[in-house]
Design a protein around this motif. Structure first.
Motif, PDB file in Angstrom:
ATOM      1  N   PRO A  11       1.234  -1.156  -0.383  1.00 47.84           N
ATOM      2  CA  PRO A  11      -0.058   0.484   0.102  1.00 47.84           C
ATOM      3  C   PRO A  11       0.240   1.332  -0.315  1.00 47.84           C
ATOM      4  CG  PRO A  11      -0.775  -1.700   1.529  1.00 47.84           C
ATOM      5  CD  PRO A  11       0.178  -2.420   0.737  1.00 47.84           C
ATOM      6  N   LYS A  12       2.044   1.240   0.222  1.00 45.43           N
ATOM      7  CA  LYS A  12       2.675   2.583   1.019  1.00 45.43           C
ATOM      8  C   LYS A  12       3.803   2.501  -0.909  1.00 45.43           C
ATOM      9  CE  LYS A  12       7.659   4.087   2.480  1.00 45.43           C
ATOM     10  NZ  LYS A  12       8.582   3.950   3.173  1.00 45.43           N
ATOM     11  N   ALA A  13       3.765   1.385  -1.061  1.00 45.70           N
ATOM     12  CA  ALA A  13       3.925   1.239  -2.452  1.00 45.70           C
ATOM     13  C   ALA A  13       3.596   2.330  -3.158  1.00 45.70           C
ATOM     14  CB  ALA A  13       4.735   0.361  -3.137  1.00 45.70           C
ATOM     15  N   ALA A  14       2.390   1.477  -3.378  1.00 40.93           N
ATOM     16  CA  ALA A  14       0.676   2.546  -4.503  1.00 40.93           C
ATOM     17  C   ALA A  14       0.681   4.001  -4.168  1.00 40.93           C
ATOM     18  CB  ALA A  14      -0.497   1.303  -3.316  1.00 40.93           C
ATOM     19  N   ARG A  15       0.721   4.376  -3.034  1.00 40.22           N
ATOM     20  CA  ARG A  15       0.966   5.812  -2.417  1.00 40.22           C
ATOM     21  C   ARG A  15       1.526   6.315  -3.143  1.00 40.22           C
ATOM     22  NH1 ARG A  15       2.621   8.423   1.413  1.00 40.22           N
ATOM     23  NH2 ARG A  15       3.189   6.725   2.607  1.00 40.22           N
TER      24      ARG A  15
END
Length: 147
Positions: A113-117
């Motif tokens: 999720p952090k990478a997606a952001r």
């Protein structure tokens, strides 16, 4: 034990637990707010098999990428710890990839999720996160490459 101390201790524990849970789930909440779906292993496998232009980005460390869980064939390893920096270095070379579907994976879906952001902020819009990451992929018995 003093009753007020017990009460204060329980409140402190409840607040601590709440903060810990919020920090753990905040990246997932943010991903969902951006419209980035979490997809199960079956859906991800179909995406990879049926959509030839899916880019799989594995955001684990190089050691994990080459480790016991292996990695999805053809995936690109971009460690989440320096993802923003690496994307900045690549600059305009990434433009063609901004329109194609991207599946993001890690070990269990906690770093994805952090990478997606980060990817979303850099202009990538067709993102999806592999639910349960490579742990789930392996559990489903899907093929992996190991270095």
């Amino acid at each position: 034990m003093d009753p007020q101390f017990k009460k204060d201790l329980l409140i402190a524990m409840a607040v601590g637990f709440s903060v810990m849970m919020l920090l753990r789930f905040l990246p997932r909440i943010q991903a969902k707010m951006m419209g980035v779906p979490f997809v199960g292993t079956e859906v991800a496998k179909r995406m990879i098999d049926e959509t030839k232009d899916v880019l799989v980005i594995d955001v684990r460390t190089a050691g994990e990428f080459a480790g016991d869980l292996g990695h999805i064939k053809g995936s690109l390893n971009l460690d989440s710890h320096n993802l923003a920096e690496k994307l900045g270095q690549l600059g305009d070379a990434l433009e063609p990839y901004k329109a194609q579907p991207i599946l993001i994976t890690c070990r269990t879906h906690n770093r994805s999720p952090k990478a997606a952001r980060i990817l979303f902020q850099k202009g990538f819009k067709k993102l999806a996160i592999l639910e349960n990451g490579m742990t789930g992929w392996n559990r489903a018995g899907y093929p992996v490459n190991k270095l």
